[in-house]
Design an enzyme around this catalytic site. Sequence first.
Site, PDB file in Angstrom:
ATOM      1  N   ASN A 147       0.835  -1.207   0.000  1.00 46.86           N
ATOM      2  CA  ASN A 147       0.000   0.000   0.000  1.00 46.86           C
ATOM      3  C   ASN A 147       0.868   1.256   0.000  1.00 46.86           C
ATOM      4  O   ASN A 147       2.018   1.199   0.418  1.00 46.86           O
ATOM      5  CB  ASN A 147      -0.896  -0.005   1.245  1.00 46.86           C
ATOM      6  CG  ASN A 147      -2.062  -0.959   1.091  1.00 46.86           C
ATOM      7  OD1 ASN A 147      -2.632  -1.083   0.014  1.00 46.86           O
ATOM      8  ND2 ASN A 147      -2.415  -1.636   2.175  1.00 46.86           N
ATOM      9  N   CYS A 168      -5.816  -6.954  -3.228  1.00 46.50           N
ATOM     10  CA  CYS A 168      -6.233  -6.695  -1.855  1.00 46.50           C
ATOM     11  C   CYS A 168      -7.234  -7.786  -1.492  1.00 46.50           C
ATOM     12  O   CYS A 168      -7.873  -8.368  -2.368  1.00 46.50           O
ATOM     13  CB  CYS A 168      -6.868  -5.311  -1.764  1.00 46.50           C
ATOM     14  SG  CYS A 168      -7.452  -4.849  -0.118  1.00 46.50           S
ATOM     15  N   HIS A 169      -7.377  -8.081  -0.208  1.00 48.49           N
ATOM     16  CA  HIS A 169      -8.340  -9.110   0.186  1.00 48.49           C
ATOM     17  C   HIS A 169      -9.642  -8.525   0.707  1.00 48.49           C
ATOM     18  O   HIS A 169     -10.484  -9.242   1.237  1.00 48.49           O
ATOM     19  CB  HIS A 169      -7.726 -10.051   1.235  1.00 48.49           C
ATOM     20  CG  HIS A 169      -6.907  -9.365   2.275  1.00 48.49           C
ATOM     21  ND1 HIS A 169      -5.547  -9.471   2.332  1.00 48.49           N
ATOM     22  CD2 HIS A 169      -7.261  -8.526   3.271  1.00 48.49           C
ATOM     23  CE1 HIS A 169      -5.093  -8.747   3.340  1.00 48.49           C
ATOM     24  NE2 HIS A 169      -6.105  -8.160   3.920  1.00 48.49           N
ATOM     25  N   HIS A 198     -10.060  -0.103  -1.553  1.00 48.49           N
ATOM     26  CA  HIS A 198     -10.548   0.243  -0.218  1.00 48.49           C
ATOM     27  C   HIS A 198     -11.766   1.170  -0.253  1.00 48.49           C
ATOM     28  O   HIS A 198     -12.347   1.462   0.792  1.00 48.49           O
ATOM     29  CB  HIS A 198      -9.468   0.887   0.653  1.00 48.49           C
ATOM     30  CG  HIS A 198      -8.438  -0.065   1.146  1.00 48.49           C
ATOM     31  ND1 HIS A 198      -7.516   0.281   2.117  1.00 48.49           N
ATOM     32  CD2 HIS A 198      -8.163  -1.351   0.815  1.00 48.49           C
ATOM     33  CE1 HIS A 198      -6.716  -0.748   2.358  1.00 48.49           C
ATOM     34  NE2 HIS A 198      -7.090  -1.744   1.569  1.00 48.49           N
TER      35      HIS A 198
END
Length: 440
Positions: A147, A168-169, A198
């Site tokens: 990130n 990303c998870h 996000h």
Amino acid sequence: MKKFAFIGAGSFVFTRNIVRDLLTFPAFHDAEFCLMDTDSARLEAICECCQRIVTASNKPAKLTTTLSREEALTGADGVLCTVFNGGIDIWRHDIEIPKKYGVDINVGDTRSVSGIFRALRNIPLMLEICGDIKKYCPNAVFLNYTNPMSMLCKAMQTYTDVEVTGLCHSVQGTVKMLAEWLEVPKEEIDYLCAGVNHQAFYLKLQRGGKDLYPLLCEKLKNTEFYNKEIVRNNMFLNLDYYVTESSGHNSEYNPWFRKRPDLIETYCTHSTNWNPGLYAFSLNLRLEREGHWRDEIDQWLEENPVDQISLEKSEEYAANIFNARIGDHTPFLFNGNVINDGCIPNLPSDACVEIPVLADRAGYHKTYVGNLPAHLAILVNTTARLENLVVEAAMEKNRRKVFQAVCMDPLTSAVCSLDEIKQMTDELFEANKTYLGDYQ
């Protein structure tokens, strides 16, 4: 035999999970996993854990370790990156200096003023890694987990021709969470998720063609479930679409939740899931673990003898993508970070967005999503355009543009005057001068 280079292999949970995941695919049973880190002690400890997984799998894969990025990348077919440029002693400035000006940061690794300065430190390093990939393994598939995801991928995808996407998870993790709340098997949920990393929203959340959002609204009338993710649940009930990343993260991406102490107390203190939104949450967690990382690994080794290690695949996308690209070529659909190119027409075409992407032997194929709902587009446009400006500033080493990007940050602008933002930005530049060099 395929070779996978792990750049920043000292990430204990991630490295361990991906090694295990890759071993679930026959195409990688005899792979070489080359673990690279700059910390030799952590590297040795991580290797011990991964070797136990390889031994438990009873596969002919081999592990190697190195402190040299060149050695790790030479001949690699796949590259994974989890680097952390700037230790806790520099990262803490990103959190503590804004606090002096009233900007209360929860994590600070993705956006707001803290994410911006993290990007300025990491973009040059990521471009160096891309340069090494072109030199030592030009055909490698590169997956980034570092990130701030959007800004790093925007820089790499714009200024290099390395095949890279960011993972990303949060997308699959949130679907798993909602499935548990709704008591629905996650495999039966059909969703479309898009936006930026996000800050992507589930534009569709269905089961058997039936909209699950009304059921979620009913579920959130129960305070037990509402309190699990207070920020995200409040956003959903007002914006009508559920957002991907945790309440703590999302509280610092917008102007609604962290601009006053009473709002922080109401929305960012009492959630019961992993990240309610407390000030310096991740920084304090790392500070607590800093002197005990070896204890964590020793505990894992004690609790996981070879004959009891789980070899079940995790939720991470990486191994499936590698299998689609360089394994048995089974196509795999995932949410990846890619340049928009019109896939979401009401976001900037040159922004890095997080959308459904299909991986196969030919490469990555982006999904045309269509327009975001108008109110979400306003929110996400602010993020996407700001992030474009940060990348531009980093490439030009333009201090003025960095300052102006911070001025446009929703949380910072909700708290600070322009003069205060200028003073805060100057102070952050001074704290980061070893990493940033001369910005004009």
